[in-house]
Motif scaffolding. Structure first.
Motif, PDB file in Angstrom:
ATOM      1  N   LEU A  88       6.866  45.406  39.862  1.00 28.13           N
ATOM      2  CA  LEU A  88       5.708  44.981  40.661  1.00 28.13           C
ATOM      3  C   LEU A  88       5.978  44.989  42.164  1.00 28.13           C
ATOM      4  N   ALA A  89       7.235  45.099  42.575  1.00 32.00           N
ATOM      5  CA  ALA A  89       7.601  45.011  43.995  1.00 32.00           C
ATOM      6  C   ALA A  89       6.839  46.000  44.882  1.00 32.00           C
ATOM      7  N   PRO A  90       6.644  47.263  44.467  1.00 29.86           N
ATOM      8  CA  PRO A  90       5.911  48.181  45.356  1.00 29.86           C
ATOM      9  C   PRO A  90       4.482  47.727  45.673  1.00 29.86           C
ATOM     10  N   ILE A  91       3.924  46.880  44.843  1.00 30.79           N
ATOM     11  CA  ILE A  91       2.572  46.368  45.071  1.00 30.79           C
ATOM     12  C   ILE A  91       2.612  45.072  45.873  1.00 30.79           C
ATOM     13  N   GLY A  92       3.801  44.523  46.037  1.00 30.40           N
ATOM     14  CA  GLY A  92       3.943  43.289  46.799  1.00 30.40           C
ATOM     15  C   GLY A  92       3.683  42.037  45.994  1.00 30.40           C
ATOM     16  N   LEU A  93       3.830  42.139  44.676  1.00 27.25           N
ATOM     17  CA  LEU A  93       3.640  40.986  43.802  1.00 27.25           C
ATOM     18  C   LEU A  93       4.926  40.713  43.027  1.00 27.25           C
ATOM     19  N   ILE A  97      -0.462  34.732  37.439  1.00 24.18           N
ATOM     20  CA  ILE A  97      -1.600  33.923  37.897  1.00 24.18           C
ATOM     21  C   ILE A  97      -2.854  34.797  38.013  1.00 24.18           C
ATOM     22  N   LEU A  98      -2.702  35.931  38.691  1.00 19.73           N
ATOM     23  CA  LEU A  98      -3.854  36.818  38.897  1.00 19.73           C
ATOM     24  C   LEU A  98      -4.394  37.341  37.569  1.00 19.73           C
ATOM     25  N   ALA A 158      -8.641  43.944  42.421  1.00 20.06           N
ATOM     26  CA  ALA A 158      -8.062  45.266  42.684  1.00 20.06           C
ATOM     27  C   ALA A 158      -6.542  45.228  42.514  1.00 20.06           C
ATOM     28  N   ALA A 159      -5.919  44.137  42.933  1.00 14.29           N
ATOM     29  CA  ALA A 159      -4.466  44.005  42.794  1.00 14.29           C
ATOM     30  C   ALA A 159      -4.068  43.959  41.318  1.00 14.29           C
ATOM     31  N   VAL A 160      -4.846  43.254  40.504  1.00 10.35           N
ATOM     32  CA  VAL A 160      -4.564  43.201  39.057  1.00 10.35           C
ATOM     33  C   VAL A 160      -4.681  44.602  38.467  1.00 10.35           C
ATOM     34  N   PRO A 189      -0.764  48.867  35.255  1.00 12.09           N
ATOM     35  CA  PRO A 189       0.056  49.942  34.689  1.00 12.09           C
ATOM     36  C   PRO A 189       1.562  49.701  34.869  1.00 12.09           C
ATOM     37  N   ARG A 190       1.941  49.117  35.994  1.00  8.07           N
ATOM     38  CA  ARG A 190       3.353  48.816  36.237  1.00  8.07           C
ATOM     39  C   ARG A 190       3.828  47.719  35.292  1.00  8.07           C
ATOM     40  N   TRP A 191       2.971  46.725  35.061  1.00  9.70           N
ATOM     41  CA  TRP A 191       3.281  45.647  34.124  1.00  9.70           C
ATOM     42  C   TRP A 191       3.470  46.221  32.719  1.00  9.70           C
ATOM     43  N   ALA A 192       2.560  47.111  32.331  1.00  8.54           N
ATOM     44  CA  ALA A 192       2.636  47.714  31.004  1.00  8.54           C
ATOM     45  C   ALA A 192       3.910  48.549  30.859  1.00  8.54           C
ATOM     46  N   ALA A 193       4.286  49.279  31.901  1.00 12.33           N
ATOM     47  CA  ALA A 193       5.514  50.078  31.845  1.00 12.33           C
ATOM     48  C   ALA A 193       6.730  49.173  31.716  1.00 12.33           C
ATOM     49  N   ALA A 194       6.742  48.075  32.451  1.00 15.47           N
ATOM     50  CA  ALA A 194       7.860  47.124  32.350  1.00 15.47           C
ATOM     51  C   ALA A 194       7.893  46.502  30.959  1.00 15.47           C
ATOM     52  N   ARG A 195       6.735  46.227  30.404  1.00 16.31           N
ATOM     53  CA  ARG A 195       6.661  45.666  29.054  1.00 16.31           C
ATOM     54  C   ARG A 195       7.274  46.639  28.052  1.00 16.31           C
ATOM     55  N   GLY A 196       7.023  47.931  28.231  1.00 17.40           N
ATOM     56  CA  GLY A 196       7.618  48.933  27.360  1.00 17.40           C
ATOM     57  C   GLY A 196       9.129  48.929  27.467  1.00 17.40           C
ATOM     58  N   CYS A 197       9.640  48.758  28.674  1.00 17.45           N
ATOM     59  CA  CYS A 197      11.093  48.693  28.868  1.00 17.45           C
ATOM     60  C   CYS A 197      11.689  47.453  28.219  1.00 17.45           C
ATOM     61  N   THR A 198      10.991  46.331  28.348  1.00 21.70           N
ATOM     62  CA  THR A 198      11.524  45.100  27.755  1.00 21.70           C
ATOM     63  C   THR A 198      11.495  45.186  26.248  1.00 21.70           C
ATOM     64  N   ASN A 199      10.512  45.894  25.677  1.00 30.10           N
ATOM     65  CA  ASN A 199      10.490  46.069  24.231  1.00 30.10           C
ATOM     66  C   ASN A 199      11.740  46.814  23.788  1.00 30.10           C
ATOM     67  N   LEU A 200      12.157  47.799  24.579  1.00 28.36           N
ATOM     68  CA  LEU A 200      13.367  48.541  24.256  1.00 28.36           C
ATOM     69  C   LEU A 200      14.618  47.681  24.409  1.00 28.36           C
ATOM     70  N   VAL A 201      14.664  46.909  25.498  1.00 25.04           N
ATOM     71  CA  VAL A 201      15.832  46.066  25.780  1.00 25.04           C
ATOM     72  C   VAL A 201      15.973  44.970  24.732  1.00 25.04           C
ATOM     73  N   VAL A 202      14.874  44.326  24.388  1.00 20.20           N
ATOM     74  CA  VAL A 202      14.901  43.197  23.477  1.00 20.20           C
ATOM     75  C   VAL A 202      14.848  43.652  22.024  1.00 20.20           C
ATOM     76  N   GLY A 203      14.427  44.876  21.799  1.00 21.94           N
ATOM     77  CA  GLY A 203      14.366  45.406  20.451  1.00 21.94           C
ATOM     78  C   GLY A 203      13.123  45.013  19.693  1.00 21.94           C
TER      79      GLY A 203
END
Length: 124
Positions: free
Chosen positions: A29-34, A41-42, A102-104, A109-123
């Motif tokens: 989320l850093a590139p979006i500033g969140l 929260i948002l 607009a920020a949400v 998409p970035r949140w969803a991509a990170a979620r995909g990575c965590t699914n892989l990490v956590v199994g």
């Protein structure tokens, strides 16, 4: 109990895993500033609509003072607005602005991509 290695303690391991997952989301989320807390929260406001600070804190499983500290920068950036409740003048209502919506949308998409990575990490 003193002979337990804190590195193999379930609580310690869980806290360490949570910090790693949080960092993964923060980095996404850093590139979006969140950060993860701000996006949470948002996104919650996006789902439930305007809420009192007390109700939102309950939904986010946090206390009102922590939520207040997290809301200030969001309000400064124009992503949320706080108004006095018409039903109870002691309560404040927090709502997404157009910029917050607009920020949400931009962060999702970035949140969803990170979620995909965590699914892989956590199994998951």
């Amino acid at each position: 109990m003193s002979d337990l290695d804190p590195e193999i303690c379930n609580c310690g391991a869980l806290r360490q895993a949570a910090r790693r997952v949080t960092k993964l989301y923060d980095d996404a989320l850093a590139p979006i500033g969140l950060g993860v807390n701000q996006f949470s929260i948002l996104a919650r406001l996006s789902r439930v609509g305007p809420s009192t600070i007390q109700d939102l804190a309950r939904l986010l499983v946090t206390d009102r003072s922590t939520l207040g500290h997290l809301l200030r920068p969001l309000e400064k950036r124009g992503l949320v607005k706080l108004d006095v409740s018409e039903q109870d003048r002691r309560s404040r209502i927090v709502a997404l602005t157009h910029a917050g919506k607009a920020a949400v949308a931009k962060a999702h998409p970035r949140w969803a991509a990170a979620r995909g990575c965590t699914n892989l990490v956590v199994g998951l």
